[in-house]
Motif scaffolding. Structure first.
Motif, mmCIF file in Angstrom:
data_model
loop_
_atom_site.group_PDB
_atom_site.id
_atom_site.type_symbol
_atom_site.label_atom_id
_atom_site.label_comp_id
_atom_site.label_asym_id
_atom_site.label_seq_id
_atom_site.Cartn_x
_atom_site.Cartn_y
_atom_site.Cartn_z
ATOM 1 N N MET A 1 15.348 21.817 -8.373
ATOM 2 C CA MET A 1 14.405 21.994 -8.880
ATOM 3 C C MET A 1 13.060 20.867 -7.806
ATOM 4 N N SER A 2 11.252 22.198 -8.520
ATOM 5 C CA SER A 2 10.617 21.644 -8.074
ATOM 6 C C SER A 2 9.081 21.608 -8.886
ATOM 7 N N GLY A 3 7.892 20.995 -8.754
ATOM 8 C CA GLY A 3 6.988 20.770 -9.237
ATOM 9 C C GLY A 3 6.023 21.506 -8.464
ATOM 10 N N ARG B 1 1.586 21.714 -8.519
ATOM 11 C CA ARG B 1 0.088 21.361 -8.817
ATOM 12 C C ARG B 1 -0.273 22.160 -9.488
ATOM 13 N N MET C 1 8.266 24.088 -12.370
ATOM 14 C CA MET C 1 7.431 23.330 -12.993
ATOM 15 C C MET C 1 6.268 23.505 -13.013
ATOM 16 N N ALA D 1 3.356 20.967 -12.486
ATOM 17 C CA ALA D 1 3.268 19.967 -12.803
ATOM 18 C C ALA D 1 2.219 19.155 -13.969
ATOM 19 N N HIS E 1 1.724 15.314 -14.357
ATOM 20 C CA HIS E 1 0.334 14.503 -13.285
ATOM 21 C C HIS E 1 -0.714 15.082 -13.124
ATOM 22 N N TYR F 1 3.850 7.713 -10.607
ATOM 23 C CA TYR F 1 3.177 8.997 -10.546
ATOM 24 C C TYR F 1 5.027 9.286 -9.717
ATOM 25 N N GLN G 1 7.564 11.820 -11.463
ATOM 26 C CA GLN G 1 8.294 12.944 -10.258
ATOM 27 C C GLN G 1 9.737 12.507 -10.585
ATOM 28 N N ASP H 1 11.080 14.186 -13.772
ATOM 29 C CA ASP H 1 11.214 16.006 -13.498
ATOM 30 C C ASP H 1 12.499 16.483 -13.093
ATOM 31 N N ILE H 2 12.411 15.212 -11.375
ATOM 32 C CA ILE H 2 13.679 15.872 -10.943
ATOM 33 C C ILE H 2 15.190 16.113 -11.631
ATOM 34 N N VAL I 1 15.299 19.359 -3.946
ATOM 35 C CA VAL I 1 14.010 19.631 -3.635
ATOM 36 C C VAL I 1 12.902 20.162 -2.710
ATOM 37 N N VAL J 1 10.389 20.522 -0.842
ATOM 38 C CA VAL J 1 8.907 20.428 -1.322
ATOM 39 C C VAL J 1 8.774 20.010 0.837
ATOM 40 N N GLN K 1 5.772 14.872 0.680
ATOM 41 C CA GLN K 1 6.592 14.214 -0.096
ATOM 42 C C GLN K 1 7.878 13.486 -0.117
HETATM 43 N N1 TRP Z 1 3.765 15.650 -6.700
HETATM 44 C C1 TRP Z 1 4.496 17.068 -6.416
HETATM 45 C C2 TRP Z 1 3.173 17.168 -5.379
HETATM 46 O O1 TRP Z 1 2.081 16.359 -5.434
HETATM 47 C C3 TRP Z 1 4.324 17.932 -7.363
HETATM 48 C C4 TRP Z 1 5.757 17.467 -8.243
HETATM 49 C C5 TRP Z 1 5.362 17.185 -9.524
HETATM 50 C C6 TRP Z 1 6.795 17.643 -7.859
HETATM 51 N N2 TRP Z 1 7.019 17.060 -9.744
HETATM 52 C C7 TRP Z 1 7.484 17.578 -9.247
HETATM 53 C C8 TRP Z 1 8.155 18.504 -6.880
HETATM 54 C C9 TRP Z 1 9.000 16.816 -8.724
HETATM 55 C C10 TRP Z 1 8.637 18.491 -6.229
HETATM 56 C C11 TRP Z 1 9.696 18.024 -7.675
HETATM 57 O O2 TRP Z 1 2.965 18.602 -4.765
#
Ligand code: TRP
Length: 334
Positions: free
Chosen positions: A9-11, A13, A42, A44, A47, A130, A134, A137-138, A146, A148, A152
């Motif tokens: 899983m990853s987010g 921005r 995903m 975000a 966020h 925050y 996060q 999300d994970i 993850v 990143v 992170q």
């Molecule tokens: N905080 C991460 C960033 O600034 C973005 C993010 C949001 C994220 N939810 C996440 C990364 C879940 C990994 C998993 O890039």
């Protein structure tokens, strides 16, 4: 029977345009992972509300980040590509996790302290929590890996703490999420001005965006810092020259790189030619991505389908986890 794939899983921005550093540092890894893992990627958008309460630009930004990632090779058929705000289970898990997160540890987070310094007039509770969002999300997908960057790592460590705390208090539901990258390939893409890496916040002219048009790419590359060239055979390269070669290795053919390496070592290198070659190879690399992204961005119906399908996959996984969570917490009174 097919072995169940491990979960990633990853987010992402939804601020700013993707640049070459994002591509080689992150997106390319996602594209590789989609073949081997069950992936949840995903946008975000929730966020982003912690620092950008004005939502006027959000839709455009979300569309753009989706389009750019798909243009880079992320396949919405293979992964769940979705918006955070479309998966309401995230908010529920976030609420439960907030009871397990202490004010003291949240205040110590480096990213929080940075944000407080940058926006002293908007230190809201969402910003403080925050890392809790996060974590939600994970672990909503019980993800193990993850992908990143270094920035992170602290958030990931907090995610492990919150997941473990939940497990200790209520029973084992979550695996410990770990940062994951194809180790040796976590490439830092150097900036064109010889200082640091490509980044969206520092020198705009030293960063190549995947949305730059051909002439802008050429202009940026031709402005890269050089000097009058080596005078001794096999001299070490100054940083700014090394960086040009590093960029060339990312986008140019091996024999081209070798030719310029040997010209450098013989002191016959012509930096004008080197940069022209790099500029053309950059154009050849970036322009198809830019064109695909533009095409996707203009196809709102396609983007809507992508988001719907992504949200559905994400919700299926989220619902299953939340059943376990409520059960473990004893919130099942019916
Ligand atoms: N905080 C991460 C960033 O600034 C973005 C993010 C949001 C994220 N939810 C996440 C990364 C879940 C990994 C998993 O890039």
């Amino acid at each position: 029977m097919e072995k169940k794939k491990e979960i990633v899983m990853s987010g992402i921005r939804p601020t700013g345009f993707l640049h070459l550093g994002n591509y080689f540092g992150a997106v390319r890894n996602y594209v590789r992972m989609q073949e081997e893992f069950e992936c949840y990627f995903m946008v975000a958008d929730l966020h982003s509300l912690t620092t950008h309460p004005d939502t006027k630009e959000l839709k455009t930004n979300v569309h753009r980040v989706l389009a750019e990632n798909i243009a880079c090779g992320l396949d919405p058929e293979k992964v769940a590509l979705y918006c955070q705000s479309h998966v309401y289970e995230t908010s529920e898990l976030y609420l439960y996790l907030n009871m397990l997160a202490y004010k003291g540890e949240l205040e110590k987070t480096v990213t929080f302290k940075d944000k407080v310094r940058q926006h002293p007039d908007n230190v809201n509770a969402g910003l403080l929590t925050y890392p809790v969002l996060q974590t939600a999300d994970i672990i909503l997908h019980r993800a193990k890996y993850v992908p990143v960057g270094k920035d992170q790592e602290q958030h990931l460590e907090m995610a492990r703490n919150f997941a473990n705390r939940f497990n200790h208090r209520y029973g084992e539901v979550f695996p410990e999420p770990m940062a994951f990258n194809y180790g040796d390939e976590l490439i830092k893409v150097p900036s064109l001005d010889g200082a640091g890496k490509m980044s969206k916040s520092i020198n705009q002219y030293a960063t190549l965006y995947l949305s730059d048009d051909d002439n802008l790419i050429r202009k940026k590359v031709m402005k890269a810092k050089t000097d009058s060239g080596p005078t001794e055979p096999n001299s070490p390269k100054p940083d700014y020259i090394e960086n040009i070669f590093l960029l060339m290795k990312l986008v140019s053919a091996t024999d081209v790189v070798e030719k310029f390496e040997s010209d450098y070592n013989n002191c016959t290198v012509r930096y004008g030619d080197l940069k022209k070659q790099l500029a053309e190879d950059m154009v050849a690399f970036i322009s198809p991505i830019r064109e695909r992204a533009e095409h996707i961005r203009n196809d709102e119906k396609y983007l809507r389908d992508v988001m719907e399908k992504g949200a559905e996959k994400a919700r299926t996984s989220a619902k299953a986890t939340m059943e376990l969570v409520r059960q473990a917490m004893g919130l099942n009174y019916f």
